[in-house]
Scaffold this motif. Sequence first.
Motif, PDB file in Angstrom:
ATOM      1  N   HIS A 153       0.828  -1.155  -0.041  1.00 45.84           N
ATOM      2  CA  HIS A 153      -0.120   0.051  -0.025  1.00 45.84           C
ATOM      3  C   HIS A 153       0.721   1.260   0.016  1.00 45.84           C
ATOM      4  O   HIS A 153       0.561   2.238  -1.035  1.00 45.84           O
ATOM      5  N   LEU A 154       1.812   1.260   0.970  1.00 39.98           N
ATOM      6  CA  LEU A 154       2.739   2.518   0.976  1.00 39.98           C
ATOM      7  C   LEU A 154       3.672   2.695  -0.395  1.00 39.98           C
ATOM      8  O   LEU A 154       3.541   3.732  -0.673  1.00 39.98           O
ATOM      9  N   CYS A 155       3.951   1.437  -0.986  1.00 40.00           N
ATOM     10  CA  CYS A 155       4.836   1.525  -2.155  1.00 40.00           C
ATOM     11  C   CYS A 155       3.908   2.175  -3.491  1.00 40.00           C
ATOM     12  O   CYS A 155       4.499   2.750  -4.156  1.00 40.00           O
ATOM     13  N   THR A 156       2.749   1.772  -3.346  1.00 36.41           N
ATOM     14  CA  THR A 156       1.976   2.158  -4.298  1.00 36.41           C
ATOM     15  C   THR A 156       1.669   3.623  -4.400  1.00 36.41           C
ATOM     16  O   THR A 156       1.607   4.303  -5.392  1.00 36.41           O
ATOM     17  N   TRP A 157       1.579   4.012  -3.166  1.00 35.63           N
ATOM     18  CA  TRP A 157       1.206   5.393  -3.111  1.00 35.63           C
ATOM     19  C   TRP A 157       2.425   6.454  -3.060  1.00 35.63           C
ATOM     20  O   TRP A 157       2.376   7.438  -3.839  1.00 35.63           O
ATOM     21  N   LEU A 158       3.484   5.899  -2.666  1.00 38.72           N
ATOM     22  CA  LEU A 158       4.737   6.651  -2.516  1.00 38.72           C
ATOM     23  C   LEU A 158       5.566   6.634  -3.876  1.00 38.72           C
ATOM     24  O   LEU A 158       6.181   7.418  -4.349  1.00 38.72           O
ATOM     25  N   GLN A 159       5.469   5.351  -4.457  1.00 36.46           N
ATOM     26  CA  GLN A 159       6.328   5.144  -5.632  1.00 36.46           C
ATOM     27  C   GLN A 159       7.774   5.423  -5.577  1.00 36.46           C
ATOM     28  O   GLN A 159       8.507   6.364  -5.882  1.00 36.46           O
ATOM     29  N   PRO A 160       8.399   4.781  -4.266  1.00 38.65           N
ATOM     30  CA  PRO A 160       9.795   5.203  -3.947  1.00 38.65           C
ATOM     31  C   PRO A 160      10.806   4.859  -4.968  1.00 38.65           C
ATOM     32  O   PRO A 160      10.649   4.092  -5.829  1.00 38.65           O
ATOM     33  N   ALA A 161      12.117   5.658  -5.274  1.00 36.06           N
ATOM     34  CA  ALA A 161      13.087   5.208  -5.946  1.00 36.06           C
ATOM     35  C   ALA A 161      13.611   3.721  -5.527  1.00 36.06           C
ATOM     36  O   ALA A 161      14.071   3.367  -6.587  1.00 36.06           O
ATOM     37  N   CYS A 162      13.263   3.314  -4.398  1.00 34.37           N
ATOM     38  CA  CYS A 162      14.056   2.080  -3.891  1.00 34.37           C
ATOM     39  C   CYS A 162      13.579   1.497  -2.742  1.00 34.37           C
ATOM     40  O   CYS A 162      12.873   2.139  -1.989  1.00 34.37           O
ATOM     41  N   PHE A 163      13.555   0.371  -2.804  1.00 33.63           N
ATOM     42  CA  PHE A 163      12.764  -0.416  -1.512  1.00 33.63           C
ATOM     43  C   PHE A 163      14.070  -1.440  -1.100  1.00 33.63           C
ATOM     44  O   PHE A 163      14.553  -2.086  -1.686  1.00 33.63           O
ATOM     45  N   SER A 164      14.279  -1.387   0.183  1.00 34.23           N
ATOM     46  CA  SER A 164      15.327  -2.256   0.957  1.00 34.23           C
ATOM     47  C   SER A 164      14.861  -2.700   2.190  1.00 34.23           C
ATOM     48  O   SER A 164      14.109  -2.096   2.773  1.00 34.23           O
ATOM     49  N   GLU A 165      15.675  -4.060   2.492  1.00 37.47           N
ATOM     50  CA  GLU A 165      15.169  -4.510   3.817  1.00 37.47           C
ATOM     51  C   GLU A 165      16.569  -5.250   3.983  1.00 37.47           C
ATOM     52  O   GLU A 165      17.528  -5.347   3.510  1.00 37.47           O
ATOM     53  N   HIS A 166      16.572  -5.807   5.246  1.00 32.24           N
ATOM     54  CA  HIS A 166      17.769  -6.536   5.919  1.00 32.24           C
ATOM     55  C   HIS A 166      17.699  -8.178   5.882  1.00 32.24           C
ATOM     56  O   HIS A 166      16.940  -8.732   5.973  1.00 32.24           O
ATOM     57  N   LEU A 167      18.906  -8.699   5.595  1.00 27.34           N
ATOM     58  CA  LEU A 167      19.308  -9.999   5.947  1.00 27.34           C
ATOM     59  C   LEU A 167      19.362 -10.240   7.277  1.00 27.34           C
ATOM     60  O   LEU A 167      20.242 -10.139   8.024  1.00 27.34           O
ATOM     61  N   ALA A 168      18.077 -10.375   7.853  1.00 30.92           N
ATOM     62  CA  ALA A 168      17.861 -10.765   9.462  1.00 30.92           C
ATOM     63  C   ALA A 168      16.511 -11.310   9.728  1.00 30.92           C
ATOM     64  O   ALA A 168      15.573 -11.442   8.662  1.00 30.92           O
ATOM     65  N   TRP A 169      16.210 -11.361  10.792  1.00 28.54           N
ATOM     66  CA  TRP A 169      14.680 -11.639  11.244  1.00 28.54           C
ATOM     67  C   TRP A 169      14.529 -10.963  12.784  1.00 28.54           C
ATOM     68  O   TRP A 169      15.568 -10.541  13.176  1.00 28.54           O
ATOM     69  N   SER A 170      13.206 -10.699  12.678  1.00 34.50           N
ATOM     70  CA  SER A 170      13.081  -9.842  13.805  1.00 34.50           C
ATOM     71  C   SER A 170      11.535 -10.401  14.529  1.00 34.50           C
ATOM     72  O   SER A 170      11.071  -9.604  15.535  1.00 34.50           O
ATOM     73  N   SER A 171      10.788 -11.302  13.760  1.00 29.91           N
ATOM     74  CA  SER A 171       9.363 -11.748  14.382  1.00 29.91           C
ATOM     75  C   SER A 171       9.551 -13.138  14.230  1.00 29.91           C
ATOM     76  O   SER A 171      10.124 -13.799  13.534  1.00 29.91           O
ATOM     77  N   HIS A 172       8.815 -13.755  15.416  1.00 26.90           N
ATOM     78  CA  HIS A 172       8.714 -15.379  15.412  1.00 26.90           C
ATOM     79  C   HIS A 172       7.510 -15.509  16.401  1.00 26.90           C
ATOM     80  O   HIS A 172       7.340 -14.768  17.336  1.00 26.90           O
ATOM     81  N   ASP A 173       6.634 -16.486  15.718  1.00 26.79           N
ATOM     82  CA  ASP A 173       5.629 -16.900  16.456  1.00 26.79           C
ATOM     83  C   ASP A 173       4.763 -15.724  17.104  1.00 26.79           C
ATOM     84  O   ASP A 173       4.261 -15.494  18.322  1.00 26.79           O
ATOM     85  N   ASN A 174       4.455 -14.760  16.294  1.00 29.54           N
ATOM     86  CA  ASN A 174       3.400 -13.569  16.455  1.00 29.54           C
ATOM     87  C   ASN A 174       3.902 -12.657  17.270  1.00 29.54           C
ATOM     88  O   ASN A 174       3.314 -11.693  17.856  1.00 29.54           O
ATOM     89  N   SER A 175       5.388 -12.667  17.715  1.00 33.28           N
ATOM     90  CA  SER A 175       5.835 -11.482  18.364  1.00 33.28           C
ATOM     91  C   SER A 175       7.033 -10.817  17.466  1.00 33.28           C
ATOM     92  O   SER A 175       7.922 -11.591  16.955  1.00 33.28           O
ATOM     93  N   PHE A 176       7.194  -9.443  17.540  1.00 33.04           N
ATOM     94  CA  PHE A 176       8.075  -8.721  16.961  1.00 33.04           C
ATOM     95  C   PHE A 176       8.980  -8.290  17.885  1.00 33.04           C
ATOM     96  O   PHE A 176       8.661  -7.389  18.761  1.00 33.04           O
TER      97      PHE A 176
END
Lengths: 247, 284
Positions: B88-111
Amino acid sequence: MSQSVFRTALLDPAHATPPGLLDRHGTPATRRFAVYRNNVAVSLTAALETGFPVLRRVLGEEFFAAMAGVFLRMHPPTSPVLMFYGAQLPDFLHEFPPVAHLPYLPDLARLELALRQSYHAADAAPLPAATLAGLSAERFLAARLRLAPALRLIRSPWPVFSIWRANSVADAPPPRMAAESLLVLRPDFDPEPHLLTPAAGSFLAALLAGEPVAQALTAAGPQHDLAATLALLRQGGGIVGLVEDDL
Amino acid sequence: MLDHTRPAFLPPRPGAGFKPQHFPAIMAAPSPVEWLEIHAENYMGEGGRPLAQLRALAERFAISLHGVGLSIGGEGALDAAHLARLKHLCTWLQPACFSEHLAWSSHDNSFLNDLLPLPYTAATLTRVADHIDQVQTVLGRKMLLENPSAYLAFAEAEMDEVTFLAEIARRTGCGLLLDVNNVYVSANNLGFNALGYIESFPHHLVGEIHLGGHDPDLDSDGTPLLIDSHGCPVADPVWQLYARTLQLGGAKPTLIEWDNDVPEWPVLAGEAALAARLLAGVAA
């Protein structure tokens, strides 16, 4: 090593460092694991401190941090969108024995949650004043008012508005024991709480439940100053639409 | 709806991580900062000041959208609701770039609100590649994957980080975000050679570079343990690694990250000016 084991050990400081985690000498990484443990606890405590500044002032920084440590382990966030983290804090405070002598705290936390929800709520253009003024009394009474997405109503048996104000504004009068209702409005970008009379609280509760104006007035009773409530709503951009069923 | 006529790519120039308190200064006068990066999760409300500021910024600057909560390395399925918010955010904003991390942060419904480490194994490779395929399919765009800062290693690891990242990019077609400070921090903490890492990195896949500050702490044996704090200026040895990175890969969009103890805007702009000086010396 499973993420389930890692997660359990992260949230429980008494838990042993999971096996298979190594430092640069290839020895078990207890000190290193503590960095992640600390990041989780410190960052979630900071999120709660940002979200509940007045509650923190009332409880004191040290007590608040200790309480946050208990809360975040019982209720870690369920979403990465931390702007809404802490929704369970009022219920948690209600059950938290060390604050059993401060029964107004859950409602104070509800007020701070309401301010945050209001801050991030959808924008909506207020209904032009002329639209309401142009209605006949009969049509106005039969209409349902659509209220702004950023509007929040809190009704408390405690003087929650006065407690909030005494801890956020210089020279505010000390709270006196009374039930208080308050309305959060967001005229532009900054939510503002307003003290309501009990009758205005009943009126707004009925409007929020979707009742037409006439029924809301009945709920509010004869003490209600309709003109004052409408003026408050108008100043805060609280009315954004009008639904007329039969027209 | 936003005006989408602004550049659809990040210029190979300095950018800065956006903090709301800097909004008036950023809008008031030009600075060495030519683009801005935002954390996606801070713009997932329905309205109000955050989205109004973002709308105004996006009319003037190319925006890089940086996720900090997708948990791409998570053992479980990606959070579909979160991915939908991101779309939804990408569609509205049309950012020049999207990035994320080689990592984990959520497990079993907890962030857990931290970028947690992954063992570099064949099984992790398959899982991360599947998640990146899903993200790129849902968003309808290529993403960049960022190398993490590490405090510990896994006994079960089967390959080094550069090999792992290159293979992820080969399988998914994603690009890479090279965080030079993270390389320096991890190299110190895990005992590998930072320059060797930079020299073996697949620079042709790099779409963006991150620079940030770290703080020294102490390991249990009294040696330095570096913490990726993003709370101080970029360290000299990190600038040196960055200069070598530019020699090898050419000029790249370069972000100054400062997330804790955030200073006044001129301090950030000063860091960006240092990056601009190094960028000016190399071809794109």
